[in-house]
Each structure stands twice: as structure tokens, then as C-alpha cells.
Motif scaffolding. Structure first.
Motif, short mmCIF file in Angstrom:
data_model
loop_
_atom_site.label_atom_id
_atom_site.label_comp_id
_atom_site.label_asym_id
_atom_site.label_seq_id
_atom_site.Cartn_x
_atom_site.Cartn_y
_atom_site.Cartn_z
N ILE A 11 0.85 -0.98 -0.10
CA ILE A 11 -0.16 0.00 -0.04
C ILE A 11 0.85 1.19 0.08
O ILE A 11 0.66 2.36 -0.77
N MET A 12 1.99 1.41 0.78
CA MET A 12 2.88 2.49 0.82
C MET A 12 3.52 2.51 -0.57
O MET A 12 3.67 3.77 -0.70
N VAL A 13 4.10 1.56 -0.97
CA VAL A 13 4.70 1.74 -2.27
C VAL A 13 3.77 2.17 -3.16
O VAL A 13 4.15 3.34 -4.16
N LEU A 14 2.45 1.68 -3.52
CA LEU A 14 1.49 2.23 -4.63
C LEU A 14 1.24 3.78 -4.09
O LEU A 14 1.03 4.36 -5.07
N PHE A 15 1.15 4.11 -2.96
CA PHE A 15 0.63 5.34 -2.53
C PHE A 15 1.89 6.28 -2.95
O PHE A 15 1.73 7.29 -3.49
N GLU A 16 3.08 5.89 -2.60
CA GLU A 16 4.14 6.87 -2.99
C GLU A 16 4.34 7.02 -4.36
O GLU A 16 4.59 8.26 -5.08
N LEU A 17 4.08 5.88 -5.21
CA LEU A 17 4.38 6.05 -6.75
C LEU A 17 3.32 6.82 -7.18
O LEU A 17 3.38 7.80 -8.28
N GLY A 18 2.07 6.72 -6.73
CA GLY A 18 1.03 7.38 -6.97
C GLY A 18 0.92 8.49 -8.08
O GLY A 18 1.25 8.25 -9.37
N ILE A 34 -3.62 2.64 -11.14
CA ILE A 34 -3.71 1.73 -10.12
C ILE A 34 -3.07 2.60 -8.88
O ILE A 34 -3.55 2.47 -7.88
N GLY A 35 -1.87 3.28 -9.25
CA GLY A 35 -1.30 4.21 -8.22
C GLY A 35 -2.16 5.22 -7.64
O GLY A 35 -2.27 5.47 -6.44
N GLY A 36 -2.84 5.91 -8.69
CA GLY A 36 -3.78 6.80 -8.18
C GLY A 36 -4.92 6.64 -7.46
O GLY A 36 -5.37 7.03 -6.65
N PHE A 37 -5.55 5.41 -7.73
CA PHE A 37 -6.57 4.55 -6.71
C PHE A 37 -6.11 4.69 -5.41
O PHE A 37 -6.75 5.08 -4.45
N PHE A 38 -4.96 4.24 -5.45
CA PHE A 38 -4.46 3.65 -3.81
C PHE A 38 -4.33 5.21 -3.07
O PHE A 38 -4.26 5.24 -1.70
N LYS A 39 -3.65 6.09 -3.97
CA LYS A 39 -3.28 7.26 -3.10
C LYS A 39 -4.65 8.00 -2.77
O LYS A 39 -4.56 8.48 -1.72
N ILE A 40 -5.54 8.30 -3.53
CA ILE A 40 -6.56 9.01 -3.37
C ILE A 40 -7.52 8.16 -1.83
O ILE A 40 -7.92 8.76 -1.26
#
Length: 369
Positions: free
Chosen positions: A15-22, A278-284
């Protein structure tokens, strides 16, 4: 009422990695340092590890509580509630900015005849559904999407090199203008975005089923995502050059658009958009979930789902009203937000909480309690 489910360190890591990449791989990160942008990102990553260490110290003292609650224990009930409300607004605002980023991305690159309002509504409906399902489902979903994200990203990098689009001379000379532009880009711009945004996970660390792994998991995630972002920027500059990377609305899409292998493998932009979404979804969803947790710590509303829907609707409205156009949105996001909005929440308040906590701890020792 805050959810009581638990997630594993592995789920938190992805979750953290996908959030950071977002959104970090969507906008041109560190372009003020020109061909040395990758050095600025590495320096910002080191600073981000330092910030997360502060968050980890606070979490180790209150392993079962999010920042919005232990702020009330450290500073007192009402000052703590004010801080919880401020963090809720902060997370909502940054989440709205990310929503605007990805709404504009879809409208600009794929659905040019579709109003931004319609695109953002579709995104926010999926976000609301994810919030209702809860952090445990988000964690399991992240494990699946993480593998897809990494696999597609690796394929793109291989295709770029196979198509001979990468030019090492675009990255030269290294430190051609000295260290000053690099340092000015790294601090505070790259430090606060994306690495300082990990402050949002002060709301999620209590969900860990192994609290003692929280600090280590966060630092590994920053290192891994920092490496991915650095690689992405190196590839972007190496393919499209410093000038285009700095002036492009979506430099990653321009980079992917250069792939052409024997006129057969080309026009891969839609797949690139899928990766970015994918990254945007998890960041939001992480920002909205954190905003809901923080607000629920300050008000007496017990229905978490209703509060999440309310926050999501506010985020949708804010995403459409914050700026008149996308160029203004990007300018404020890269100039104003990192310098004036991020620092108090990522650095100022956590440092204040840590200092007050240490002073209270020292006084308690002197009293022998």
C-alpha cells in the motif's frame, strides 16, 4: 467509530509503495534540477526516511492509536481535537488534488470529449466503495495490483531500451550547475512530495497486526519507492530530454509514446494510463480514509461509512473548484503546496508532538512515576 481490522506488514508495504508512486510518476518530479533530477530524488528520499523515523518514534509510544488520537493525549483534549480536524482537512485537500491530477490525465489522454466532472464522479464512486469495504480489503487488493503495477512497469522499461530510445547523453553533465540547484529541488519540494506525504500512514500504523514492524516497513517502502521513482525519472529524461520532461503535462506518457518496435509494438499509452490509475486509486483512497479517521477522532459521529461518504463528496467538490485550469493546478501543486502547506503537517506538528512527549516523559522520570 474507527475500524478495528488488522493488516499484515506485507500489505502495508505494498500500500505504501503504490501510494508513494501514485502521482509522483505522473507529474515531472524534480525537473527543477534538470538532468540531475534523479540525485534530488535520492536526497529527498533520505530526508523522507528521517521524517518517517519521527513518525515511528511517536507510533512506538502509542502503538494502538493514530496521530489524531495520541495528539489529544500529548497536548490535551481540545488542542488535540483541533489538530485532528486540521489533519482531516489537510488529507482531504491533498486527496482532492490527486483526484484532479488523475481526472485531468484521463480527460487529456483518453476521453477528451468527457467532462472532468463525470470522470471524477466515476473515480470517487469506486473510492467510496473501497472505503466501505475497509482497510483489510484495500490491503488484499494492493497485493494483487502491486504485482500488476511492477510487471507492466518492468515491461515498459525493457521495451524502451529494446527500441533504442534511451540516450545517456541526456543525463549529462552530472552536477553541471553544481549542488545548489539539486539541494534546492530536494528540500523542500521532493522531500515533501512524495516522501513527506507518508505522514498519512500515522493513521494506518495502528492497523498493523505486528506493531513492532511498523517503522521498518515504512522505511523499506520509502527506499523501494524511491528507487522506482528515481529509475522512472532517469528513463524519462534519457528518452525525451530535460526540456520536454520539464514542460510536458504528463512526461511519462510522452516517454511511453516513444516506444516503437518494428512498427508493431507501439501506441502503448492506454496501458500506461492503466498503470498510473492503479497508483492513483490507492493514493486517493488512503488520503480519504485517513481524513475520515482523523475527523472521527475529533467529532462524535460514530458511523464511519457515512463519514467516509461525506468526506468523499467534499473531496469531489474540492477537486473541481480548487483551480480554474490544469496548468494553474500543476503550478500551485509544485510551487505553493510543497513550500507552505506540506511542511507544517509533515514536519512541524510531528516534531512538536515528539518534543512535548519527550519533555513529559523526562518530567515523569524526575517525579519517579
Amino acid at each position: 467509530m474507527m475500524p478495528t481490522v488488522k493488516i499484515t506488514p506485507k500489505q502495508l508495504f505494498v500500500i505504501m509503495v503504490l501510494f508513494e508512486l501514485g502521482s509522483a510518476v505522473v507529474v515531472g518530479l524534480g525537473t527543477e534540477a534538470k538532468q540531475d533530477a534523479w540525485i534530488a530524488i535520492l536526497l529527498g528520499m533520505i530526508g523522507g526516511i528521517g521524517l518517517f523515523y519521527i513518525y515511528g518514534l511517536l507510533f512506538n509510544r502509542y502503538p494502538d492509536l493514530p496521530l489524531s488520537i495520541y495528539a489529544q493525549k500529548i497536548l490535551g483534549k481540545w488542542p488535540g481535537k483541533i489538530i485532528a480536524c486540521l489533519y482531516s482537512i489537510y488529507f482531504l485537500y491533498i486527496g482532492a488534488r490527486v483526484l484532479r491530477d488523475f481526472g485531468e490525465l484521463i480527460v487529456t489522454s483518453a476521453l477528451s470529449e468527457t467532462p472532468l466532472l463525470v470522470v471524477n464522479i466515476l473515480i470517487i464512486v469506486i473510492i467510496i466503495y473501497g472505503c466501505i469495504l475497509g482497510i483489510e480489503v484495500i490491503g488484499r487488493s494492493a497485493e494483487i495490483f502491486f504485482m500488476i503495477f511492477m510487471a507492466l512497469g518492468l515491461i515498459f522499461i525493457v521495451l524502451i531500451f529494446v527500441s533504442n530510445q534511451f540516450k545517456i547523453e541526456n543525463l549529462q553533465p552530472v552536477l553541471g550547475e553544481g549542488w545548489m540547484p539539486v539541494l534546492q529541488t530536494a528540500y523542500p519540494s521532493v522531500l515533501t512530495f512524495p516522501f513527506g506525504e507518508m505522514v498519512v500512514f500515522t493513521m494506518f500504523l495502528p492497523f498493523l497486526n505486528k506493531p513492532n514492524t511498523g517503522l521498518k516497513t515504512g522505511m523499506y517502502a520509502i527506499l523501494f519507492s524511491g528507487f522506482i521513482i528515481t529509475t522512472t525519472v532517469i528513463v524519462q529524461v534519457g528518452v525525451i530530454g530535460v526540456h520536454q520532461a520539464a514542460n510536458s503535462t504528463f512526461p511519462l506518457l510522452d516517454t511511453v509514446g516513444k516506444i516503437n518496435i518494428q512498427d508493431i509494438i507501439q501506441r502503448l499509452d492506454p496501458i500506461a494510463i492503466l498503470i498510473l490509475m492503479i497508483g492513483g486509486f490507492f493514493k486517493i483512497i488512503i488520503f480519504l480514509f485517513a481524513s475520515t479517521i482523523s475527523l472521527s477522532s475529533a467529532v462524535s459521529i460514530r458511523n464511519f461509512h457515512i463519514l467516509a461518504i461525506f468526506i468523499a463528496c467534499l473531496t469531489l467538490g474540492t477537486s473541481l473548484l480548487i483551480e480554474d485550469n490544469y496548468l494553474q493546478h500543476i503550478q500551485i501543486g509544485l510551487d505553493v503546496v510543497p513550500n507552505y502547506i506540506h511542511p507544517p503537517f509533515q514536519i512541524g506538528i510531528p516534531l512538536l508532538l515528539l518534543l512535548v512527549m519527550l519533555v513529559k516523559k523526562r518530567r515523569a522520570r524526575k517525579r519517579g512515576t
